[in-house]
Design a protein around this motif. Structure first.
Motif, PDB file in Angstrom:
ATOM      1  N   ILE A 175       0.834  -1.208   0.000  1.00  0.00           N
ATOM      2  CA  ILE A 175       0.000   0.000   0.000  1.00  0.00           C
ATOM      3  C   ILE A 175       0.868   1.256   0.000  1.00  0.00           C
ATOM      4  N   GLU A 176       1.866   1.285   0.867  1.00  0.00           N
ATOM      5  CA  GLU A 176       2.715   2.478   0.958  1.00  0.00           C
ATOM      6  C   GLU A 176       3.563   2.666  -0.301  1.00  0.00           C
ATOM      7  N   ALA A 177       4.036   1.571  -0.873  1.00  0.00           N
ATOM      8  CA  ALA A 177       4.842   1.660  -2.097  1.00  0.00           C
ATOM      9  C   ALA A 177       4.002   2.168  -3.260  1.00  0.00           C
ATOM     10  N   CYS A 178       2.736   1.760  -3.307  1.00  0.00           N
ATOM     11  CA  CYS A 178       1.844   2.247  -4.363  1.00  0.00           C
ATOM     12  C   CYS A 178       1.661   3.758  -4.242  1.00  0.00           C
ATOM     13  N   HIS A 179       1.396   4.235  -3.032  1.00  0.00           N
ATOM     14  CA  HIS A 179       1.232   5.677  -2.814  1.00  0.00           C
ATOM     15  C   HIS A 179       2.495   6.443  -3.211  1.00  0.00           C
ATOM     16  N   ALA A 180       3.654   5.876  -2.870  1.00  0.00           N
ATOM     17  CA  ALA A 180       4.924   6.536  -3.198  1.00  0.00           C
ATOM     18  C   ALA A 180       5.147   6.563  -4.708  1.00  0.00           C
ATOM     19  N   ALA A 181       4.796   5.468  -5.397  1.00  0.00           N
ATOM     20  CA  ALA A 181       4.960   5.413  -6.851  1.00  0.00           C
ATOM     21  C   ALA A 181       4.035   6.420  -7.545  1.00  0.00           C
ATOM     22  N   LEU A 182       2.816   6.533  -7.047  1.00  0.00           N
ATOM     23  CA  LEU A 182       1.873   7.507  -7.618  1.00  0.00           C
ATOM     24  C   LEU A 182       2.439   8.925  -7.493  1.00  0.00           C
ATOM     25  N   LYS A 183       3.044   9.191  -6.347  1.00  0.00           N
ATOM     26  CA  LYS A 183       3.625  10.521  -6.120  1.00  0.00           C
ATOM     27  C   LYS A 183       4.814  10.764  -7.049  1.00  0.00           C
ATOM     28  N   ARG A 184       5.695   9.759  -7.174  1.00  0.00           N
ATOM     29  CA  ARG A 184       6.884   9.924  -8.014  1.00  0.00           C
ATOM     30  C   ARG A 184       6.507  10.057  -9.488  1.00  0.00           C
ATOM     31  N   LEU A 185       5.540   9.244  -9.920  1.00  0.00           N
ATOM     32  CA  LEU A 185       5.127   9.260 -11.330  1.00  0.00           C
ATOM     33  C   LEU A 185       4.129  10.378 -11.643  1.00  0.00           C
ATOM     34  N   GLN A 186       3.621  11.021 -10.605  1.00  0.00           N
ATOM     35  CA  GLN A 186       2.690  12.146 -10.754  1.00  0.00           C
ATOM     36  C   GLN A 186       1.430  11.744 -11.538  1.00  0.00           C
ATOM     37  N   VAL A 187       0.888  10.583 -11.187  1.00  0.00           N
ATOM     38  CA  VAL A 187      -0.359  10.110 -11.791  1.00  0.00           C
ATOM     39  C   VAL A 187      -1.342   9.745 -10.678  1.00  0.00           C
ATOM     40  N   ASP A 188      -2.624   9.663 -11.028  1.00  0.00           N
ATOM     41  CA  ASP A 188      -3.658   9.344 -10.040  1.00  0.00           C
ATOM     42  C   ASP A 188      -3.811   7.844  -9.815  1.00  0.00           C
ATOM     43  N   TYR A 189      -3.372   7.056 -10.796  1.00  0.00           N
ATOM     44  CA  TYR A 189      -3.479   5.599 -10.677  1.00  0.00           C
ATOM     45  C   TYR A 189      -2.401   4.948 -11.541  1.00  0.00           C
TER      46      TYR A 189
ATOM     47  N   GLU B   1      -2.177 -12.506   2.002  1.00  0.00           N
ATOM     48  CA  GLU B   1      -1.993 -11.101   2.374  1.00  0.00           C
ATOM     49  C   GLU B   1      -1.679 -10.249   1.148  1.00  0.00           C
ATOM     50  N   THR B   2      -0.831 -10.763   0.284  1.00  0.00           N
ATOM     51  CA  THR B   2      -0.456 -10.033  -0.928  1.00  0.00           C
ATOM     52  C   THR B   2      -1.650  -9.874  -1.864  1.00  0.00           C
ATOM     53  N   VAL B   3      -2.395 -10.957  -2.087  1.00  0.00           N
ATOM     54  CA  VAL B   3      -3.545 -10.902  -3.006  1.00  0.00           C
ATOM     55  C   VAL B   3      -4.609  -9.949  -2.467  1.00  0.00           C
ATOM     56  N   PHE B   4      -4.890  -9.991  -1.166  1.00  0.00           N
ATOM     57  CA  PHE B   4      -5.875  -9.088  -0.571  1.00  0.00           C
ATOM     58  C   PHE B   4      -5.429  -7.628  -0.697  1.00  0.00           C
ATOM     59  N   ALA B   5      -4.127  -7.369  -0.494  1.00  0.00           N
ATOM     60  CA  ALA B   5      -3.625  -5.995  -0.592  1.00  0.00           C
ATOM     61  C   ALA B   5      -3.788  -5.464  -2.020  1.00  0.00           C
ATOM     62  N   MET B   6      -3.469  -6.290  -3.002  1.00  0.00           N
ATOM     63  CA  MET B   6      -3.628  -5.868  -4.393  1.00  0.00           C
ATOM     64  C   MET B   6      -5.100  -5.624  -4.714  1.00  0.00           C
ATOM     65  N   ASN B   7      -5.964  -6.482  -4.201  1.00  0.00           N
ATOM     66  CA  ASN B   7      -7.396  -6.322  -4.454  1.00  0.00           C
ATOM     67  C   ASN B   7      -7.920  -5.017  -3.837  1.00  0.00           C
ATOM     68  N   THR B   8      -7.397  -4.670  -2.669  1.00  0.00           N
ATOM     69  CA  THR B   8      -7.780  -3.411  -2.026  1.00  0.00           C
ATOM     70  C   THR B   8      -7.433  -2.221  -2.915  1.00  0.00           C
ATOM     71  N   LEU B   9      -6.213  -2.242  -3.473  1.00  0.00           N
ATOM     72  CA  LEU B   9      -5.790  -1.150  -4.353  1.00  0.00           C
ATOM     73  C   LEU B   9      -6.654  -1.084  -5.613  1.00  0.00           C
ATOM     74  N   LEU B  10      -7.056  -2.249  -6.123  1.00  0.00           N
ATOM     75  CA  LEU B  10      -7.954  -2.288  -7.278  1.00  0.00           C
ATOM     76  C   LEU B  10      -9.293  -1.641  -6.933  1.00  0.00           C
ATOM     77  N   GLN B  11      -9.841  -2.002  -5.792  1.00  0.00           N
ATOM     78  CA  GLN B  11     -11.134  -1.452  -5.378  1.00  0.00           C
ATOM     79  C   GLN B  11     -11.060   0.053  -5.155  1.00  0.00           C
ATOM     80  N   GLN B  12      -9.912   0.523  -4.711  1.00  0.00           N
ATOM     81  CA  GLN B  12      -9.731   1.959  -4.473  1.00  0.00           C
ATOM     82  C   GLN B  12      -9.450   2.738  -5.761  1.00  0.00           C
ATOM     83  N   GLY B  13      -9.248   2.018  -6.863  1.00  0.00           N
ATOM     84  CA  GLY B  13      -8.961   2.679  -8.133  1.00  0.00           C
ATOM     85  C   GLY B  13      -7.542   3.200  -8.251  1.00  0.00           C
TER      86      GLY B  13
END
Length: 327
Positions: A103-117, A134-146
């Motif tokens: 989750i935190e790495a995704c947020h950091a990548a969005l910030k570095r790449l300057q994109v919303d998703y 745990e990994t599959v659930f985390a990825m699914n959460t990010l999918l649901q959040q867009g």
């Protein structure tokens, strides 16, 4: 440019894509990176590949600045990140595939790449210390959040990918759509043997990397010279030793002679060979010089030259075709 579906998904990616490993934020200047991405985009490339671990996050910063300055419409390009190796910090929860780091790495990548998703988000390696659930659930959460649109794996075994698919089915989650394996004339087992069940029964897509086997299939290392190339970079001695192994050099020289007889560069012959595999969704190109990229982006013209006779000659040289078990 030719466009292919990413596995069974509805997403279409350019048959040739562009990646930033070893170059952005490291080997080349930001201005050259900008020019390379512009050349790729203008040629019809719509997928740009990146990862948190590339130049410890600097690669994504460079790409993000370029995307912002180019002002491309968001629906005209696909961008990826990968999670596992961490970026600039390597603390206990700043690496791996735990829910926290994903989750935190995704947020950091969005910030570095300057994109919303992120269009594509890869688990860069399997994590033996984190339950696959745990990994599959985390990825699914990010999918649901867009925050991501598709997730996948990179350099996972078929067994590990099947486990992720099984977990997703068990809990009615979205499983992996794609895998990013190495694939070239010297590295073939996963694409041509191990993953066949995944292709045939689960529609796995692939975004393959290193089509030139770290450059040896470009012909530039035939004489063993690495000065000015990525193999001369500090910390890549392991890659240099593996790439320039004597048997590979011998085969690369013979392939060069075959390419000469067809009047095509060895690099284009090698990339075209990868594109012939119907299970390859896209071939990721890397480049440090504009003319190099411009030349390789014309590789679709070479694919028709790969007749059965030419393929047979290639196989006779490399002798790397996997033996697929017959059941």
């Amino acid at each position: 440019m030719e466009y292919r579906r990413l596995g069974k998904s509805g997403l279409q990616v350019s048959a040739l894509s562009f990646g930033s490993w070893l170059t952005f934020g490291n080997q080349i200047s930001d201005n050259v990176a900008d020019e390379l991405m512009g050349v790729a985009y203008d040629a019809g490339v719509n997928f740009f590949d990146n990862a948190e671990g590339y130049a410890e996050g600097k690669s994504e910063i460079v790409m993000g600045n370029i995307i912002k300055s180019q002002k491309w419409e968001r629906d005209t390009f696909v961008v990826s990140s990968k999670v596992f190796f961490g970026a600039e910090r390597k603390g206990p929860n700043q690496m791996g595939l735990s829910r926290k780091h994903i989750i935190e790495a995704c947020h950091a990548a969005l910030k570095r790449l300057q994109v919303d998703y992120l269009d594509l988000y890869f688990c860069h390696r399997p994590d033996k210390n984190t339950p696959i659930e745990e990994t599959v659930f985390a990825m699914n959460t990010l999918l649901q959040q867009g925050k991501i649109l598709y997730w996948g794996t990179s350099e996972w075994s078929a067994v590990e990918i099947m486990e992720a698919i099984a977990v997703a089915k068990q809990y009615n989650l979205i499983g992996p759509t794609m895998e990013q394996p190495q694939y070239n004339l010297f590295e073939r087992n996963k694409l041509e043997n191990e993953y066949l069940h995944l292709f045939n029964n689960h529609g796995l897509g692939t975004t393959i990397w290193s089509p030139l086997a770290s450059g040896i299939l470009s012909g530039k290392y035939t004489n063993g010279g690495v000065e000015g190339t990525r193999l001369a970079l500090e910390g890549l001695e392991w890659l240099k030793d593996r790439t320039l192994a004597a048997d590979r050099m011998e085969k690369a020289t013979a392939l060069q002679e075959l390419a000469n007889s067809l009047d095509v560069p060895l690099a284009k012959l090698s990339i075209a060979w990868c594109l012939k595999n119907p299970n390859v969704s896209t071939v990721i190109l890397g480049a440090s010089k504009v003319p190099q990229l411009q030349e390789n982006l014309k590789v679709l013209d070479v694919v028709p030259l790969l007749t059965e006779e030419v393929i047979a000659k290639i196989e006779a040289i490399v002798q790397t075709k996997p033996i697929v078990p017959q059941f």
